[in-house]
Scaffold this motif. Structure first.
Motif, short mmCIF file in Angstrom:
data_model
loop_
_atom_site.label_atom_id
_atom_site.label_comp_id
_atom_site.label_asym_id
_atom_site.label_seq_id
_atom_site.Cartn_x
_atom_site.Cartn_y
_atom_site.Cartn_z
N SER A 42 -14.26 -36.36 76.47
CA SER A 42 -13.45 -37.42 77.07
C SER A 42 -12.38 -36.91 78.03
CB SER A 42 -12.77 -38.24 75.97
OG SER A 42 -11.91 -37.43 75.20
N PRO A 44 -20.82 -50.75 68.82
CA PRO A 44 -20.61 -50.36 70.22
C PRO A 44 -21.06 -48.91 70.45
CG PRO A 44 -18.69 -51.50 69.36
CD PRO A 44 -19.58 -51.22 68.19
N THR A 47 -21.04 -45.78 73.41
CA THR A 47 -20.45 -45.31 74.67
C THR A 47 -20.98 -43.92 74.97
OG1 THR A 47 -18.42 -46.54 74.22
CG2 THR A 47 -18.31 -44.83 75.90
N GLN A 66 -20.22 -40.58 77.01
CA GLN A 66 -19.20 -39.80 77.72
C GLN A 66 -19.88 -38.64 78.42
OE1 GLN A 66 -16.74 -38.72 74.37
NE2 GLN A 66 -15.42 -40.51 74.62
N GLY A 126 -23.98 -52.48 75.92
CA GLY A 126 -23.25 -51.39 75.29
C GLY A 126 -23.18 -51.46 73.78
#
Length: 633
Positions: A423, A558, A560, A562, A595
């Motif tokens: 991140s 969810p 995500t 990165q 997502g």
């Protein structure tokens, strides 16, 4: 470690630091709270790398740069004057010179002085080499120095102690009265330049109820001389909060002297646990020599059940001659800090610490835990962290952050899904010349807090870890440990690489993320320094504090992606997620919509595992597997 008070320090020691908790100076005792003294306002957070056991049994915790992150004694040897809390060490002095560090507990002084203990044995970097011996000076050139403190009324007193620091050799001389008539003490010192600091008790009815901490940053000794240390010059340190609760409190005052531009120096900190009825005062007596800069800081913490109040101040030029700092509600930020658990019976503690010098104590407790933290929101940076004291002995931290007055936020530690994170610009895989290395923190918690092992033992976080590098389809090298702690030297010629890094944890360490594997493929050659295309997939299901989700329910998770690849367009990534309800024995591909994926949770006592496959437009890939990402209840 149930019931053991734990000292936590997050800064890197780069100084000769004397650490003392307030106790009556006349009692000739010093219960010391371990602390790290860096330049005020410029603490440097470092990862703990290892421990060294001293001849007297204390364990010195060293960070990855070799700095002292704390000194621990499991048995405890002191008492917090405010609440009877058991302390873990009795105080220590640290000397750092030429890349070596020597740590001498106060309990070892007598043995060193009578010759039964070798001071060189307390060198944690180069055992046997005594850093405390004077260097490069003719010992015949000496003078008699009379140390003469006086109390706040200007009267002679025998209730004090002092330390005299040689500004050339950094050798520290301990000066204390030996009886009630010793209002002054004579010592023999080489002619030279010195700094002196002293604690003079404030007495009521013959009992110490407070004190004055005095610093003379420069005393030139050219012949016999008297060093006057008047407590009357001191003014009170007064840090208060609006509606301050009458609860357990502590305050740490610190100073450090550094040569201009240097990152090593010496300093001291004074910890005053509890509300001292007579108060504590400070004074700077004179100016430092041109060879040193003087920085200082003060920090107060009030603990009121599940509420904490914190305020700190830093001064880049000089030491405090008193300080009045009142913090209103409107000056504070409120942070709800909480930590979950990964095993039944897990224990740990939460910490909030300022970026300036600090010494913080906290007692571990059963998890989960939560606290409402109020901090003075100004130029001081604050760091919130969690440490586990059994199971996976990991620590998680927010890193330093600046809060705003009136801000409200939540920081949740030790709750999943635990897995890799990329991140920031410092995360990912990298090539430097012909060296491949990485930082993906395979066990970052659900909020993305990176984990490290404060015990310095590594395996406390997991049972096993291995990283293997393949080059053009052939196994090239294997190393014990995750990619964060290993690196590979590779040929300059371009090649196709596959890097597999993994950790495993059994049921005594954690019930979730029992196996985490990240497999990367990419092409690399010399001249391509910088970030290597790499990705991480993060999952954010709504979990209880014990890392469980309701059994038999359909839940949205969810997802995500990165990435550390420069210029990578997330929309161009091909992402596939699969779910396993049998610990990875079988997998079912699960579509990602907006997502999110939908998971049908298994019966109570089951687990859900995730596998993600990512391919970018250049053909670089990630296959990431997390076994037992969460469990069901």
């Amino acid at each position: 470690m149930a019931g053991v008070a734990v000292c936590a320090t997050l800064t890197t020691l780069t100084a000769v630091t004397a650490v003392t908790a307030w106790s009556p100076a006349g009692a000739q005792t010093a219960q010391a709270v371990p602390s790290e003294s860096g330049a005020a306002g410029a603490a440097d957070v470092a990862t703990v790398a290892r421990q060294v056991t001293l001849p007297t049994g204390e364990r010195v915790v060293l960070d990855e740069r070799g700095g002292v992150a704390g000194v621990i004694s499991d048995a405890g040897s002191g008492t917090d004057r405010a609440g009877g809390q058991e302390l873990s060490v009795d105080g220590y002095d640290t000397l750092t010179r030429d890349g070596e560090t020597q740590v001498i507990p106060h309990s070892a002084r007598a043995g060193i002085e009578d010759g039964t203990l070798d001071p060189g044995a307390f060198n944690v970097t180069n055992p046997g080499h005594d850093l405390s011996s004077p260097a490069g000076r003719d010992a015949a050139e000496t003078a008699t120095v009379t140390v003469a403190p006086t109390d706040r009324a200007g009267e002679a007193t025998a209730s004090w102690y002092a330390r005299v620091m040689d500004l050339e050799t950094w050798e520290r001389t301990y000066v204390e009265p030996t009886g009630p008539d010793d209002v002054t003490v004579d010592i023999e010192l080489p002619v030279g330049e010195y700094a002196v600091y002293a604690l003079v008790d404030r007495l009521e009815g013959g009992e110490a109820v407070g004190g004055d901490w005095l610093l003379m940053p420069h005393a030139s000794v050219t012949g016999d001389t008297t060093l006057d240390l008047p407590a009357a010059a001191a003014k009170d340190i007064d840090l208060t909060f609006e509606d301050e609760p009458s609860a357990s409190s502590s305050m740490t005052i610190a100073w450090e002297m550094l040569p201009p531009g240097a990152d090593t120096g010496f300093g001291a900190s004074l910890s005053t646990p509890g509300q001292l009825p007579g108060g504590i005062g400070t004074a700077q007596l004179g100016e430092p020599s041109e060879a040193y800069e003087l920085n200082s800081s003060v920090y107060k913490r009030v603990m009121d059940g599940e509420r904490e109040f914190h305020a700190a101040d830093a001064r880049s030029e000089g030491f405090y001659t008193g300080l009045t700092l009142h913090t209103d509600w409107q000056d504070m930020a409120r942070i709800t800090v909480e930590a979950g658990k990964t095993l039944k019976g897990d224990r740990g503690f939460l910490l909030t610490t300022p970026s300036v010098n600090f010494s913080v104590w906290s007692e571990d407790t059963l998890l989960p835990i939560a606290s409402e933290v109020y901090v003075r929101a100004d130029d001081i940076l604050w760091e919130h962290s969690f440490r586990a004291t059994n199971g996976a002995h990991g620590a998680y931290t927010t890193g330093e952050m600046r809060h705003r007055p009136g801000e409200e936020r939540r920081e949740t530690f030790n709750t999943g899904v635990f897995g890799p994170v990329i991140s920031t610009a410092d995360d990912g895989l990298f090539r430097s010349g012909n060296t491949l290395h990485g930082a993906v923190s395979l066990l970052a918690d659900g909020a993305g807090h990176r984990t490290w092992d404060p015990s310095g033992e590594g395996e406390a976080l997991y049972d096993g870890a291995v990283t293997t590098l393949y080059r053009d389809g052939q196994e090239y090298a294997t190393a014990e440990g995750p990619i964060d702690f290993v690196e590979f030297e590779v040929p300059a010629e371009e090649a196709e690489y596959r890097l597999v890094t993994s950790i495993a944890r059994d049921s005594t360490v954690s019930s979730v993320s029992t196996e985490v594997v990240a497999e990367y493929t990419f092409t690399s050659a010399a001249g391509q320094d910088g970030s290597v295309p790499a990705y991480a997939v993060r999952y954010a299901p709504e979990l209880a504090s014990d890392n469980t989700s309701p059994a038999g329910e359909s839940v949205e998770v969810p997802v995500t992606v990165q990435g550390s690849a420069a210029g990578a367009d997330p929309a161009s990534l091909d992402v596939t997620v699969s779910v396993s309800l049998d610990g990875g024995a079988t997998w079912t591909e699960t579509p990602v919509h907006d997502g999110r994926i939908t998971v049908d949770n298994p019966p109570a006592g089951g687990s859900v595992s995730f596998r993600a496959e990512v391919t970018d437009q250049d053909g670089n890939t990630l296959t990431q597997t997390i076994i037992d990402a969460y469990r069901t209840r």
